[in-house]
Write a protein that holds these residues in place. Structure first.
Motif, PDB file in Angstrom:
ATOM      1  N   LYS A 161       8.958   7.595 -18.319  1.00 12.89           N
ATOM      2  CA  LYS A 161       8.805   6.417 -17.907  1.00 12.89           C
ATOM      3  C   LYS A 161       8.804   5.341 -16.636  1.00 12.89           C
ATOM      4  N   GLU A 162      10.356   5.157 -16.487  1.00 14.63           N
ATOM      5  CA  GLU A 162      11.876   4.518 -15.665  1.00 14.63           C
ATOM      6  C   GLU A 162      11.145   4.833 -14.445  1.00 14.63           C
ATOM      7  N   SER A 163      10.742   6.673 -13.993  1.00 18.17           N
ATOM      8  CA  SER A 163      10.961   7.417 -12.713  1.00 18.17           C
ATOM      9  C   SER A 163       8.900   6.196 -12.148  1.00 18.17           C
ATOM     10  N   GLU A 164       8.470   6.780 -13.065  1.00 18.28           N
ATOM     11  CA  GLU A 164       7.232   6.005 -13.237  1.00 18.28           C
ATOM     12  C   GLU A 164       6.555   4.632 -12.976  1.00 18.28           C
ATOM     13  N   LYS A 165       7.498   3.860 -13.426  1.00 13.22           N
ATOM     14  CA  LYS A 165       7.595   2.323 -12.561  1.00 13.22           C
ATOM     15  C   LYS A 165       7.877   2.371 -11.547  1.00 13.22           C
ATOM     16  N   LYS A 166       9.443   3.225 -10.953  1.00 13.34           N
ATOM     17  CA  LYS A 166       9.534   2.876  -9.683  1.00 13.34           C
ATOM     18  C   LYS A 166       8.960   3.405  -8.810  1.00 13.34           C
ATOM     19  N   MET A 167       7.897   4.238  -9.443  1.00 12.99           N
ATOM     20  CA  MET A 167       6.835   4.750  -8.120  1.00 12.99           C
ATOM     21  C   MET A 167       6.257   4.324  -7.524  1.00 12.99           C
ATOM     22  N   ALA A 168       5.436   3.695  -8.953  1.00 13.71           N
ATOM     23  CA  ALA A 168       4.881   2.981  -8.856  1.00 13.71           C
ATOM     24  C   ALA A 168       4.779   1.401  -8.175  1.00 13.71           C
ATOM     25  N   GLU A 169       6.310   0.885  -7.945  1.00 13.91           N
ATOM     26  CA  GLU A 169       6.610  -0.141  -7.488  1.00 13.91           C
ATOM     27  C   GLU A 169       5.942  -0.066  -5.988  1.00 13.91           C
ATOM     28  N   PHE A 170       7.118   1.924  -5.368  1.00 12.27           N
ATOM     29  CA  PHE A 170       6.834   2.124  -4.268  1.00 12.27           C
ATOM     30  C   PHE A 170       5.550   2.100  -3.328  1.00 12.27           C
ATOM     31  N   VAL A 171       4.682   2.449  -4.280  1.00 17.11           N
ATOM     32  CA  VAL A 171       3.401   3.389  -3.959  1.00 17.11           C
ATOM     33  C   VAL A 171       2.023   1.804  -3.721  1.00 17.11           C
ATOM     34  N   SER A 172       2.121   0.697  -5.201  1.00 15.42           N
ATOM     35  CA  SER A 172       2.280  -0.856  -4.210  1.00 15.42           C
ATOM     36  C   SER A 172       2.824  -1.782  -2.946  1.00 15.42           C
ATOM     37  N   ASN A 173       3.759  -1.536  -2.838  1.00 13.70           N
ATOM     38  CA  ASN A 173       4.679  -1.807  -2.250  1.00 13.70           C
ATOM     39  C   ASN A 173       3.443  -0.869  -0.415  1.00 13.70           C
ATOM     40  N   LEU A 174       3.553   0.345  -0.607  1.00 11.10           N
ATOM     41  CA  LEU A 174       2.448   1.105   0.339  1.00 11.10           C
ATOM     42  C   LEU A 174       1.394   0.670   0.561  1.00 11.10           C
ATOM     43  N   LEU A 175       0.669   0.694  -0.167  1.00 11.64           N
ATOM     44  CA  LEU A 175      -0.981  -0.068  -0.547  1.00 11.64           C
ATOM     45  C   LEU A 175      -0.663  -1.428   0.274  1.00 11.64           C
ATOM     46  N   GLY A 176       0.382  -2.509  -0.421  1.00 10.75           N
ATOM     47  CA  GLY A 176       0.104  -3.583   0.341  1.00 10.75           C
ATOM     48  C   GLY A 176       0.582  -3.754   1.588  1.00 10.75           C
ATOM     49  N   GLN A 177       0.798  -2.505   2.598  1.00 12.97           N
ATOM     50  CA  GLN A 177       0.907  -2.247   4.115  1.00 12.97           C
ATOM     51  C   GLN A 177      -0.352  -1.874   4.571  1.00 12.97           C
ATOM     52  N   GLY A 178      -1.129  -0.754   3.772  1.00 14.77           N
ATOM     53  CA  GLY A 178      -2.675  -0.115   4.424  1.00 14.77           C
ATOM     54  C   GLY A 178      -2.477   1.224   4.357  1.00 14.77           C
ATOM     55  N   ILE A 179      -1.248   1.230   4.118  1.00 11.50           N
ATOM     56  CA  ILE A 179      -1.170   2.882   3.822  1.00 11.50           C
ATOM     57  C   ILE A 179      -1.421   3.228   2.768  1.00 11.50           C
ATOM     58  N   LYS A 180      -2.461   4.194   2.511  1.00  6.90           N
ATOM     59  CA  LYS A 180      -2.462   4.944   1.629  1.00  6.90           C
ATOM     60  C   LYS A 180      -1.607   6.363   1.030  1.00  6.90           C
ATOM     61  N   ALA A 181      -1.557   5.991  -0.183  1.00  6.43           N
ATOM     62  CA  ALA A 181      -0.789   6.482  -0.918  1.00  6.43           C
ATOM     63  C   ALA A 181      -0.520   7.168  -2.046  1.00  6.43           C
ATOM     64  N   SER A 182      -0.109   7.457  -3.095  1.00  2.86           N
ATOM     65  CA  SER A 182      -0.546   8.091  -4.514  1.00  2.86           C
ATOM     66  C   SER A 182       1.274   8.779  -4.774  1.00  2.86           C
ATOM     67  N   SER A 183       1.496   8.624  -5.870  1.00  3.71           N
ATOM     68  CA  SER A 183       2.583   9.418  -6.580  1.00  3.71           C
ATOM     69  C   SER A 183       3.242  10.459  -7.811  1.00  3.71           C
ATOM     70  N   LYS A 184       3.802  11.032  -7.810  1.00  3.62           N
ATOM     71  CA  LYS A 184       3.552  11.575  -8.756  1.00  3.62           C
ATOM     72  C   LYS A 184       5.299  12.179  -9.618  1.00  3.62           C
TER      73      LYS A 184
END
Length: 169
Positions: free
Chosen positions: A75-98
């Motif tokens: 749960k904690e890792s998914e939260k951190k990964m979601a923050e990274f992905v959100s940041n990347l999407l905000g920069q216009g970079i297509k991103a996903s995580s697992k």
């Protein structure tokens, strides 16, 4: 004289294994530039290592990570990964995580390369010295040897090892 053939390297999906260490975050920063250059998608992977089951040896129950611990870590890792992905999407970079849980971090990375049709892997070293890499081996080293896609290995600054009397250089 043999004419060199021209090949173009244009990765469309780049895998970045993340363990949330400063070196993996630095690798992500470098990979952002590659993603912009190649208009590539970033796929972030975090593997929560689990101890392998060893038959014939009795370990106390407390030795193995329990389900509650693994669920909290996931749960904690998914939260951190979601923050990274959100940041990347905000920069216009297509991103996903697992986030995955596995006995073999290298095996998980290799499976993701195949499953997700990854064109390139960017992974960092941790710059450890002393006895730790000898005993445990290097995930980055194993991945470099076994990955079937191009690998960019980013060397991080050496970490001082309190068990190494000379210190890291």
């Amino acid at each position: 004289m043999i004419e060199p053939t021209r090949s173009t390297f244009n990765p469309k999906k780049i895998l970045v294994p993340m363990d949330f260490s400063p070196s993996s975050i630095s690798a992500l920063t470098t990979t952002i530039e590659l993603a912009r250059l190649f208009h590539a998608e970033l796929y972030l992977l975090h593997v929560i290592p689990m101890l392998p089951i060893v038959t014939g040896i009795e370990f106390p129950t407390s030795f193995y990570p329990n389900q509650e611990f693994l669920a909290d870590a996931e749960k904690e890792s998914e939260k951190k990964m979601a923050e990274f992905v959100s940041n990347l999407l905000g920069q216009g970079i297509k991103a996903s995580s697992k986030v995955e849980i596995g006995n073999d971090v290298v095996g998980n990375v290799l499976m993701v390369i195949e499953r997700e049709h990854v064109d390139m892997l960017v992974i960092s070293t941790h710059g450890m010295s002393g006895w730790r890499p000898v005993v445990f081996g290097s995930i980055a080293e194993k991945v470099v040897k076994l990955a079937e896609c191009p690998v960019l290995l980013l060397r991080s600054a050496k970490i001082l090892d309190k068990d190494d009397p000379k210190g890291a250089k």
